[in-house]
Write a protein that holds these residues in place. Sequence first.
Motif, PDB file in Angstrom:
ATOM      1  N   PHE A  80      68.320 -23.015  42.909  1.00  0.00           N
ATOM      2  CA  PHE A  80      68.307 -22.287  44.095  1.00  0.00           C
ATOM      3  C   PHE A  80      67.475 -21.179  44.228  1.00  0.00           C
ATOM      4  CE2 PHE A  80      72.575 -24.462  43.197  1.00  0.00           C
ATOM      5  CZ  PHE A  80      72.439 -25.257  44.384  1.00  0.00           C
ATOM      6  N   CYS A 119      72.718 -14.326  41.979  1.00  0.00           N
ATOM      7  CA  CYS A 119      73.741 -14.533  41.113  1.00  0.00           C
ATOM      8  C   CYS A 119      74.914 -14.954  42.231  1.00  0.00           C
ATOM      9  CB  CYS A 119      74.293 -13.535  40.367  1.00  0.00           C
ATOM     10  SG  CYS A 119      75.778 -14.077  39.292  1.00  0.00           S
ATOM     11  N   ALA A 120      75.694 -16.235  41.999  1.00  0.00           N
ATOM     12  CA  ALA A 120      76.962 -16.488  42.965  1.00  0.00           C
ATOM     13  C   ALA A 120      78.067 -15.665  42.566  1.00  0.00           C
ATOM     14  CB  ALA A 120      77.097 -18.248  42.636  1.00  0.00           C
ATOM     15  N   SER A 154      70.856 -21.185  35.570  1.00  0.00           N
ATOM     16  CA  SER A 154      71.781 -22.127  36.208  1.00  0.00           C
ATOM     17  C   SER A 154      72.968 -22.429  35.438  1.00  0.00           C
ATOM     18  CB  SER A 154      70.893 -23.570  36.297  1.00  0.00           C
ATOM     19  OG  SER A 154      69.710 -23.458  37.007  1.00  0.00           O
ATOM     20  N   LYS A 172      78.988 -26.065  36.829  1.00  0.00           N
ATOM     21  CA  LYS A 172      80.349 -25.778  36.957  1.00  0.00           C
ATOM     22  C   LYS A 172      81.240 -26.642  36.346  1.00  0.00           C
ATOM     23  CE  LYS A 172      79.403 -24.212  41.846  1.00  0.00           C
ATOM     24  NZ  LYS A 172      79.753 -24.335  43.197  1.00  0.00           N
ATOM     25  N   ALA A 199      74.996 -27.752  45.082  1.00  0.00           N
ATOM     26  CA  ALA A 199      76.014 -26.571  44.994  1.00  0.00           C
ATOM     27  C   ALA A 199      77.270 -26.984  44.364  1.00  0.00           C
ATOM     28  CB  ALA A 199      76.021 -25.814  46.333  1.00  0.00           C
ATOM     29  N   TYR A 236      76.018 -26.918  40.295  1.00  0.00           N
ATOM     30  CA  TYR A 236      75.412 -25.790  39.820  1.00  0.00           C
ATOM     31  C   TYR A 236      75.448 -24.610  40.818  1.00  0.00           C
ATOM     32  CZ  TYR A 236      73.233 -29.554  36.961  1.00  0.00           C
ATOM     33  OH  TYR A 236      72.994 -30.781  36.130  1.00  0.00           O
ATOM     34  N   GLU A 237      75.229 -23.354  40.079  1.00  0.00           N
ATOM     35  CA  GLU A 237      75.071 -22.357  40.878  1.00  0.00           C
ATOM     36  C   GLU A 237      74.202 -21.411  39.991  1.00  0.00           C
ATOM     37  OE1 GLU A 237      78.871 -21.095  41.495  1.00  0.00           O
ATOM     38  OE2 GLU A 237      79.346 -20.035  39.748  1.00  0.00           O
ATOM     39  N   ARG A 296      73.124 -17.900  38.164  1.00  0.00           N
ATOM     40  CA  ARG A 296      74.050 -16.692  37.580  1.00  0.00           C
ATOM     41  C   ARG A 296      73.117 -15.762  36.781  1.00  0.00           C
ATOM     42  NH1 ARG A 296      79.649 -18.207  35.732  1.00  0.00           N
ATOM     43  NH2 ARG A 296      80.495 -19.484  37.371  1.00  0.00           N
TER      44      ARG A 296
END
Length: 194
Positions: free
Chosen positions: A14, A143-144, A153, A156, A168, A171-172, A174
């Motif tokens: 992202f 960062c999410a 990355s 989750k 999404a 992954y997100e 950070r």
Amino acid sequence: MRYGKLEVICGPMFSGKSTEILKRAIWYTHGTGSHIMLLKPAFDVRYAQDRVVNHDGVGFDAMPITRMPPVADQISAVFIDEVQFCTDPHYQGDLVEDVRALLARGIDVAVAGLDMDWRGRAFPLTATLAAMADGIQKLRARCAVCGHDAHKSFKKHSNDRTVELGQADLYEPRCNLHWHDHSTRPGTELSLDL
């Protein structure tokens, strides 16, 4: 004959890597009127089989590959998205040598891909190409958890797969404060009250 120029675009999920490779491919085509090839691993079918598409749905026609296709003499530049996937078993051959051969022909090459996996370990192919590169653009995401710059990355759901296609849902991005490698701490999850 001139030697081609290699550029590497890397960063976490992202961070806009596909957007950047699309921009460069379009600019190269419109700016110089030159012929290009836009390639993507056939393995990556998250958004489309024969297009490079960013997370916002913007895309451009691309050739899905499992090996380097023949590159005609009139091609001035080759662009490759999601380069970290161009390894065995998803790619037959040695992409580093394929890129060297293109550069020796005077063809410019730009690649985009993850520099690290979700465990924080370098993808060897991206790292090797970055070492060879004439230019590197390291992108960052937000960062999410906190919105600060994210360079990693985060996966989750814990499992042992280094390569797992996802968006999404899996992954997100950070920052260093909120990222951790949960593969080394099974059953633990970082919990912070912000």
